[in-house]
Design a protein around this motif. Structure first.
Motif, short mmCIF file in Angstrom:
data_model
loop_
_atom_site.label_atom_id
_atom_site.label_comp_id
_atom_site.label_asym_id
_atom_site.label_seq_id
_atom_site.Cartn_x
_atom_site.Cartn_y
_atom_site.Cartn_z
N ASP A 113 -52.70 49.04 116.48
CA ASP A 113 -51.87 50.21 116.76
C ASP A 113 -50.42 49.98 116.31
O ASP A 113 -49.81 50.83 115.69
CB ASP A 113 -51.91 50.54 118.25
N ARG A 114 -49.90 48.81 116.59
CA ARG A 114 -48.50 48.53 116.31
C ARG A 114 -48.24 48.27 114.82
O ARG A 114 -47.24 48.72 114.27
CB ARG A 114 -48.02 47.35 117.12
N TYR A 115 -49.14 47.52 114.15
CA TYR A 115 -48.82 47.04 112.81
C TYR A 115 -49.69 47.60 111.68
O TYR A 115 -49.29 47.52 110.52
CB TYR A 115 -48.94 45.50 112.77
N LEU A 116 -50.85 48.15 111.99
CA LEU A 116 -51.78 48.49 110.90
C LEU A 116 -52.14 49.96 110.78
O LEU A 116 -52.77 50.35 109.80
CB LEU A 116 -53.06 47.65 111.04
N THR A 117 -51.78 50.78 111.76
CA THR A 117 -52.10 52.20 111.64
C THR A 117 -51.08 52.89 110.74
O THR A 117 -49.91 52.52 110.68
CB THR A 117 -52.11 52.90 113.01
N LYS A 118 -51.60 53.89 110.03
CA LYS A 118 -50.71 54.74 109.25
C LYS A 118 -50.36 55.93 110.12
O LYS A 118 -51.02 56.21 111.11
CB LYS A 118 -51.41 55.18 107.96
N GLU A 119 -49.33 56.66 109.74
CA GLU A 119 -48.87 57.78 110.57
C GLU A 119 -50.00 58.78 110.81
O GLU A 119 -50.66 59.22 109.89
CB GLU A 119 -47.69 58.48 109.90
N GLY A 120 -50.20 59.13 112.07
CA GLY A 120 -51.21 60.11 112.45
C GLY A 120 -52.63 59.54 112.52
O GLY A 120 -53.57 60.26 112.83
N GLU A 121 -52.79 58.26 112.27
CA GLU A 121 -54.11 57.64 112.26
C GLU A 121 -54.38 56.99 113.62
O GLU A 121 -53.51 56.36 114.21
CB GLU A 121 -54.12 56.56 111.16
N THR A 122 -55.61 57.15 114.11
CA THR A 122 -55.98 56.51 115.38
C THR A 122 -56.31 55.04 115.13
O THR A 122 -56.49 54.61 113.98
CB THR A 122 -57.21 57.19 116.01
N ILE A 123 -56.41 54.30 116.20
CA ILE A 123 -56.76 52.89 116.10
C ILE A 123 -58.15 52.74 115.47
O ILE A 123 -58.36 51.91 114.59
CB ILE A 123 -56.72 52.21 117.49
N GLU A 124 -59.09 53.57 115.90
CA GLU A 124 -60.45 53.52 115.38
C GLU A 124 -60.48 53.83 113.89
O GLU A 124 -61.19 53.19 113.12
CB GLU A 124 -61.38 54.48 116.14
N GLU A 125 -59.71 54.82 113.47
CA GLU A 125 -59.64 55.18 112.05
C GLU A 125 -59.04 54.03 111.23
O GLU A 125 -59.51 53.73 110.14
CB GLU A 125 -58.83 56.46 111.86
#
Length: 68
Positions: A43-55
Motif C-alpha cells: 500500500d505504501r510503496y507499490l500501489t499506483k494512484e487509485g489502485e487497491t492493494i489487491e490490484e
C-alpha cells in the motif's frame, strides 16, 4: 501392563492434539502478521494512484511472471 500402556497412549494422543492445536494457532498468528506487514508495504510503496492493494499485488505478480 496392557491397561497402563493404553492409558499412556491416550495421554500421548491428548498431548499431541494440544501441541498440534497450539502450533496451528501460532502459525495463523505469524501468517496473519506477515500478511498485514506485506499489505502495508504494498500500500505504501507499490500501489499506483487509485489502485487497491489487491490490484497492485496482481499487477506485480503478472509482471514477475513475464520476466521469468
Amino acid at each position: 501392563m496392557n491397561m497402563a500402556k493404553s492409558k499412556l497412549v491416550k495421554a500421548n494422543e491428548k498431548i499431541a492434539e494440544k501441541v498440534v492445536g497450539t502450533f496451528g494457532k501460532i502459525e495463523n498468528t505469524v501468517v496473519s502478521g506477515y500478511t498485514k506487514i506485506e499489505d502495508a508495504f504494498v500500500d505504501r510503496y507499490l500501489t499506483k494512484e487509485g489502485e487497491t492493494i489487491e490490484e497492485a499485488k496482481e499487477r506485480l505478480k503478472r509482471k514477475s511472471e513475464t520476466l521469468k
